[in-house]
Design a protein around this motif. Structure first.
Motif, PDB file in Angstrom:
ATOM      1  N   VAL A   1       1.165  -1.311   0.149  1.00 48.18           N
ATOM      2  CA  VAL A   1       0.044   0.404   0.489  1.00 48.18           C
ATOM      3  C   VAL A   1       0.755   1.330   0.207  1.00 48.18           C
ATOM      4  O   VAL A   1       0.536   2.234  -0.789  1.00 48.18           O
ATOM      5  CB  VAL A   1      -1.200  -0.261   0.905  1.00 48.18           C
ATOM      6  N   ARG A   2       1.723   1.195   0.896  1.00 44.31           N
ATOM      7  CA  ARG A   2       3.030   2.460   0.601  1.00 44.31           C
ATOM      8  C   ARG A   2       3.498   2.611  -0.757  1.00 44.31           C
ATOM      9  O   ARG A   2       4.324   3.847  -1.087  1.00 44.31           O
ATOM     10  CB  ARG A   2       4.168   2.151   1.470  1.00 44.31           C
ATOM     11  N   TYR A   3       3.683   1.757  -1.276  1.00 46.97           N
ATOM     12  CA  TYR A   3       4.781   1.679  -1.990  1.00 46.97           C
ATOM     13  C   TYR A   3       3.869   2.189  -3.688  1.00 46.97           C
ATOM     14  O   TYR A   3       3.908   3.645  -4.172  1.00 46.97           O
ATOM     15  CB  TYR A   3       4.814   0.679  -3.036  1.00 46.97           C
ATOM     16  N   LEU A   4       2.187   1.691  -3.553  1.00 44.44           N
ATOM     17  CA  LEU A   4       1.389   2.162  -4.360  1.00 44.44           C
ATOM     18  C   LEU A   4       1.053   3.965  -4.010  1.00 44.44           C
ATOM     19  O   LEU A   4       0.572   4.322  -5.250  1.00 44.44           O
ATOM     20  CB  LEU A   4       0.153   1.386  -4.016  1.00 44.44           C
ATOM     21  N   ASP A   5       0.762   4.258  -3.117  1.00 45.63           N
ATOM     22  CA  ASP A   5       0.076   5.176  -2.564  1.00 45.63           C
ATOM     23  C   ASP A   5       2.003   6.205  -2.421  1.00 45.63           C
ATOM     24  O   ASP A   5       1.092   7.639  -3.457  1.00 45.63           O
ATOM     25  CB  ASP A   5       0.416   4.846  -0.532  1.00 45.63           C
ATOM     26  N   ALA A   6       3.089   6.423  -2.827  1.00 45.45           N
ATOM     27  CA  ALA A   6       4.255   7.026  -3.209  1.00 45.45           C
ATOM     28  C   ALA A   6       3.970   7.034  -4.353  1.00 45.45           C
ATOM     29  O   ALA A   6       3.918   7.942  -4.965  1.00 45.45           O
ATOM     30  CB  ALA A   6       5.730   6.108  -2.804  1.00 45.45           C
ATOM     31  N   PHE A   7       3.617   5.989  -5.029  1.00 39.01           N
ATOM     32  CA  PHE A   7       3.762   6.975  -6.794  1.00 39.01           C
ATOM     33  C   PHE A   7       2.584   7.630  -7.094  1.00 39.01           C
ATOM     34  O   PHE A   7       2.272   8.267  -8.313  1.00 39.01           O
ATOM     35  CB  PHE A   7       2.710   4.700  -7.627  1.00 39.01           C
ATOM     36  N   ARG A   8       0.585   7.058  -6.406  1.00 35.63           N
ATOM     37  CA  ARG A   8      -0.385   7.939  -6.441  1.00 35.63           C
ATOM     38  C   ARG A   8       0.593   9.140  -6.061  1.00 35.63           C
ATOM     39  O   ARG A   8       0.110   9.839  -7.058  1.00 35.63           O
ATOM     40  CB  ARG A   8      -1.373   7.069  -5.916  1.00 35.63           C
ATOM     41  N   ARG A   9       0.899   8.955  -5.322  1.00 41.40           N
ATOM     42  CA  ARG A   9       1.188  10.386  -4.580  1.00 41.40           C
ATOM     43  C   ARG A   9       2.103  11.730  -6.026  1.00 41.40           C
ATOM     44  O   ARG A   9       1.904  13.054  -6.351  1.00 41.40           O
ATOM     45  CB  ARG A   9       1.777  10.736  -3.392  1.00 41.40           C
ATOM     46  N   ILE A  10       2.882  11.188  -6.359  1.00 39.26           N
ATOM     47  CA  ILE A  10       3.883  11.694  -7.041  1.00 39.26           C
ATOM     48  C   ILE A  10       3.240  12.124  -8.270  1.00 39.26           C
ATOM     49  O   ILE A  10       3.427  13.345  -8.902  1.00 39.26           O
ATOM     50  CB  ILE A  10       5.685  11.080  -6.882  1.00 39.26           C
ATOM     51  N   THR A  11       2.698  11.697  -8.763  1.00 39.44           N
ATOM     52  CA  THR A  11       2.431  11.189  -9.829  1.00 39.44           C
ATOM     53  C   THR A  11       1.143  11.683 -10.235  1.00 39.44           C
ATOM     54  O   THR A  11       0.456  12.309 -11.240  1.00 39.44           O
ATOM     55  CB  THR A  11       2.459   9.812 -11.363  1.00 39.44           C
ATOM     56  N   GLY A  12       0.877  11.398  -9.177  1.00 39.05           N
ATOM     57  CA  GLY A  12      -0.495  11.877  -9.602  1.00 39.05           C
ATOM     58  C   GLY A  12      -1.823  10.975 -10.439  1.00 39.05           C
ATOM     59  O   GLY A  12      -3.014  11.176 -10.481  1.00 39.05           O
TER      60      GLY A  12
END
Ligand SMILES: Nc1ncnc2c1ncn2[C@@H]1O[C@H](COP(=O)(O)OP(=O)(O)OP(=O)(O)O)[C@@H](O)[C@H]1O
Ligand SMILES: [Mg+2]
Length: 310
Positions: A291-302
Motif C-alpha cells: 500500500v505504501r509503494y502504491l501510495d508513493a506512486f499515486r501521490r507523486i504522479t497523481g
C-alpha cells in the motif's frame, strides 16, 4: 479455464547479465538492455522471502514518469516501459507479456561510470554517522551544529564508489575526478544536482520529502552522457512523509516503515539476529508495504498505477 502461471522475472529468454537485490538485467543486443524490477524487497540489506505486490511495477513506472518530466533536462536511457512496445521491439518476449507487464524497461545500453552520484538534501544514514563521528562528509568539513535529519542549506553532491560487495564508500569530488576525469565529474555533478532539485520540488508539493538519492550515469554508443538505472524511486532514495518530519531523530520511511517496524520487533524479541535468512513476514506487513509503494506512486504522479498483471 486453465490458468497459466507467468514465468518469473528470472526466466526470460534473453542473456541474463546481472541479478541485483531487486532487479534483473538482461541483454537484448549490443545497443539495448532490459531491466526488470521484481517484487522483492530488502530491509537492513537483507532480501525478504516474500514478494511485495506491485512493488516492481511501482519502481519501473515511477522511473518512467520521472524520466518523462526530465526529458528536456537530461539525456536518459529509457526507450520504453510499455509491454506492447517492448514486445514489438523484442518479439521473443511475446509469450512473456504477463511477466514483463508494467515492470520492465527497455533501455539504451551504456558504459557505466563507476561512481554512484549521490545527492543529499538532508543528513541521514552513512552521512549522519560520519558527521556525528568526525564533523565531515567524505572527509570534507560540514557546518557545525547539524542534527540528525537536518536539511542542508543547499543539496550536497556526495559521490560514492560502486562496491560489488559490502557498502559503497563515500568519496571526495577530487577522488571522483581522478577516477572518471575532471570534466565528466563536473558534468555528472551538475546533472545530479539539477535532477534532484527538480524532483524534490515536485515531490515536496505532494507531501513527500526526497531526503537523498542516488543516480547513475553512463556513456551511450555515441559517447553522450546519459542518465541510467532507476530514478528517484523509494529504492534509490529516502522518501519521508513530510507531515511527520522533525529533525533530531531518524525519520520514518514513507515506503518501508511497516516492514522495518516489524523486523525491529522481531529483533527485540530475540527472534531475528539482523542477518539473512530473514524471518517470515505476516500478510499484514506485506500488504501494508505494498500500500505504501502504491501510495508513493499515486501521490507523486497523481495517477493510479495501471498494472495489467497482478
Ligand atoms: N542503461 C544502462 N546501461 C548499462 N547498465 C545499466 C543501465 N541502466 C542500469 N544499468 C545497470 O544495471 C544494474 C542494475 O542492477 P543492480 O544490481 O543495481 O540491481 P538492484 O536490484 O538495484 O540491486 P541493488 O539493490 O543491489 O542495487 C546496475 O549495475 C546499473 O549500473
Ligand atoms: Mg541498484
Amino acid at each position: 479455464m486453465t490458468s497459466v502461471t507467468p514465468a518469473s522475472v528470472e526466466q526470460l529468454p534473453l542473456r541474463h547479465l546481472r541479478r541485483g537485490k531487486v532487479r534483473e538485467v538482461y541483454e537484448v543486443d549490443a545497443e539495448r538492455l532490459l531491466l526488470v524490477a521484481s517484487d522483492r524487497v530488502s530491509a537492513f540489506d537483507v532480501v525478504m522471502h516474500e514478494r511485495i505486490p506491485h512493488k516492481g511495477a511501482v519502481l519501473t513506472q515511477l522511473t518512467a514518469w520521472w524520466l518523462r518530466q526530465f526529458a528536456s533536462t537530461v539525456r536518459h536511457h529509457l526507450l520504453s516501459a510499455d509491454a506492447d512496445e517492448i514486445i514489438n521491439a523484442v518479439p521473443t518476449l511475446t509469450p512473456y507479456r504477463a511477466t514483463i507487464a508494467g515492470r520492465a524497461m527497455l533501455c539504451r545500453r551504456t558504459d557505466v561510470f563507476p561512481v554512484e552520484c549521490v545527492v543529499r538534501g538532508y543528513i541521514s544514514g552513512s552521512a549522519w554517522k560520519e558527521y556525528r563521528a568526525h564533523g565531515t562528509l567524505a572527509g570534507e568539513t560540514l557546518p557545525t551544529g547539524l542534527e540528525e535529519s537536518s536539511r542542508f542549506a543547499a543539496p550536497i553532491f556526495s559521490p560514492a564508489t560502486k562496491a560489488e560487495v559490502g557498502h559503497d564508500e563515500n568519496i571526495t569530488f577530487e577522488r571522483m575526478s581522478s577516477l572518471i576525469g575532471d570534466s565528466e565529474a563536473t558534468e555528472l555533478r551538475r546533472l545530479s544536482l539539477l535532477v534532484y532539485d527538480r524532483g524534490r520540488a515536485i515531490a515536496a508539493e505532494r507531501g513527500i520529502i526526497i531526503a537523498d538519492t542516488k543516480f547513475e550515469f553512463g556513456r551511450d554508443r555515441e559517447g553522450r552522457v546519459t542518465l541510467i538505472d532507476e530514478v528517484l524511486t523509494p529504492d534509490s532514495s529516502r522518501f519521508w512523509p513530510a507531515d511527520r518530519y522533525a529533525p533530531g531523530r531518524v525519520q520514518p520511511s514513507f515506503d518501508k516503515q511497516p516492514l522495518r517496524d516489524y523486523l525491529d520487533s522481531e529483533r527485540r524479541a530475540g527472534r531475528w539476529n539482523g542477518e539473512a535468512p530473514p524471518p517470515p513476514l505476516p500478510d499484514e506487513v506485506v500488504h501494508a508495504t505494498s500500500v505504501r509503494y502504491l501510495d508513493a506512486f499515486r501521490r507523486i504522479t497523481g495517477n493510479t498505477l495501471t498494472t495489467e498483471s497482478t
